[in-house]
Design an enzyme around this catalytic site. Sequence first.
Site, PDB file in Angstrom:
ATOM      1  N   GLY A 146      96.682 112.244  56.797  1.00 25.12           N
ATOM      2  CA  GLY A 146      97.335 111.178  57.544  1.00 25.12           C
ATOM      3  C   GLY A 146      98.836 111.181  57.331  1.00 25.12           C
ATOM      4  N   CYS A 147      99.328 112.129  56.543  1.00 22.75           N
ATOM      5  CA  CYS A 147     100.764 112.280  56.318  1.00 22.75           C
ATOM      6  C   CYS A 147     101.238 113.536  57.045  1.00 22.75           C
ATOM      7  CB  CYS A 147     101.070 112.453  54.829  1.00 22.75           C
ATOM      8  SG  CYS A 147     100.647 111.051  53.823  1.00 22.75           S
ATOM      9  N   GLU A 148     102.418 113.460  57.656  1.00 21.42           N
ATOM     10  CA  GLU A 148     102.967 114.649  58.307  1.00 21.42           C
ATOM     11  C   GLU A 148     103.353 115.684  57.266  1.00 21.42           C
ATOM     12  OE1 GLU A 148     106.149 113.880  61.038  1.00 21.42           O
ATOM     13  OE2 GLU A 148     104.868 112.706  62.353  1.00 21.42           O
TER      14      GLU A 148
END
Length: 137
Positions: free
Chosen positions: A50-52
């Site tokens: 869910g993190c770039e």
Amino acid sequence: MKLPAAAEQALEAFTACPGWEQRARLLLQWGQQLPTLSEAECCEANRVHGCESQVWLLAERQGESWKFRANSDARLLRGLLAVLLARVNGLKASELTSVDLHDWFSQLGLARQLTPSRSNGLQAVLQRMRQLIQTEG
């Protein structure tokens, strides 16, 4: 709820900064102070989805409270993780569930600079923390 000592220090340091440039510099300094994770700890099982950027998170129970370690390949995100860890390390599971990320970053004067993707990424980190303490709890 009383803030952990590290969170008090972060609040003091960031609110003393007159503007964003000083806060950004301070954020990078905080990020440099994050303890590094070993190569083995930077594995898929510890990665936050869910993190770039790449973010790894580990949780360790210390009696009633929790201590988290995290790292990222992005410098600014390392700083954001450092102030997030300052806010949550040492909390009990019940206290961790009531942490308000937006409120914390607003208090630090950093909320307006959080892009939606960074904000979502930090939310994902907090969600992962909550999952880890339920699994371990």
